[in-house]
Design a protein around this motif. Structure first.
Motif, PDB file in Angstrom:
ATOM      1  N   LEU A  29       4.186   4.095   5.849  1.00 12.71           N
ATOM      2  CA  LEU A  29       3.891   3.364   4.618  1.00 12.71           C
ATOM      3  C   LEU A  29       2.466   2.803   4.605  1.00 12.71           C
ATOM      4  CD1 LEU A  29       7.290   1.479   4.214  1.00 12.71           C
ATOM      5  CD2 LEU A  29       6.450   3.413   2.838  1.00 12.71           C
ATOM      6  N   ASN A  30       1.695   3.133   5.634  1.00 13.96           N
ATOM      7  CA  ASN A  30       0.315   2.647   5.772  1.00 13.96           C
ATOM      8  C   ASN A  30       0.235   1.122   5.770  1.00 13.96           C
ATOM      9  OD1 ASN A  30      -0.840   5.210   5.960  1.00 13.96           O
ATOM     10  ND2 ASN A  30      -0.931   5.400   3.743  1.00 13.96           N
ATOM     11  N   ASP A  85       5.648  10.580   2.016  1.00 17.50           N
ATOM     12  CA  ASP A  85       5.152   9.304   2.520  1.00 17.50           C
ATOM     13  C   ASP A  85       3.930   8.799   1.766  1.00 17.50           C
ATOM     14  OD1 ASP A  85       7.193   9.164   4.387  1.00 17.50           O
ATOM     15  OD2 ASP A  85       5.979  10.000   6.012  1.00 17.50           O
ATOM     16  N   ALA A  89       3.840   5.158   0.071  1.00 14.26           N
ATOM     17  CA  ALA A  89       2.788   4.176   0.362  1.00 14.26           C
ATOM     18  C   ALA A  89       2.097   3.753  -0.920  1.00 14.26           C
ATOM     19  CB  ALA A  89       1.787   4.752   1.355  1.00 14.26           C
TER      20      ALA A  89
END
Length: 127
Positions: A29-30, A85, A89
């Motif tokens: 998710l950074n 993803d 994010a």
């Protein structure tokens, strides 16, 4: 591609599995180490040690419970987004009118994290 562990593994595996899963979820998710620290209620140094494999969250602690919630957030979002993803994010960092803010900011306290998880759970499995 590493997978975030299932709820059963999280419940039965204790600290090492939860630590690895929350680090994997935050990476996907950074979420920075600094933000992960805010979300879990630990120091930035502790979050960095978790990422380096030098710290394990202990079962029956608040950081453990918050880790499980963050893992649940990731899994719900992953199911909704379909495994992308980058999109997940991006969703986390964009304004959400239903939630009243950016989810990335909201999840930095317990109430906000709980609200975002509930929102995603409802979106994931509408009745």
């Amino acid at each position: 591609m590493a997978q975030v562990r299932s709820d059963l593994a999280v419940r039965s595996g204790g600290g090492p599995i939860v630590t690895k899963a929350v680090v994997n979820a935050s990476d996907r998710l950074n979420i920075s180490a600094r933000d992960l620290a805010k979300i879990l209620g630990v120091s930035p140094a502790t979050a960095s040690r978790m990422r380096n494999g030098q710290h394990v969250v202990k079962a029956d602690t608040k950081p453990y419970e918050l880790s499980v919630l963050l893992i649940r957030l990731y899994r719900s979002l992953d199911a909704i987004i379909g495994g992308d993803d980058k999109v997940a994010a991006s969703w986390l960092n964009n304004e959400n009118t239903a939630l009243g803010g950016k989810p990335a900011m909201l999840i930095q306290n317990v109430e906000g994290l709980s609200d975002v998880v509930r929102y995603l759970d409802c979106r994931r499995a509408p009745v």
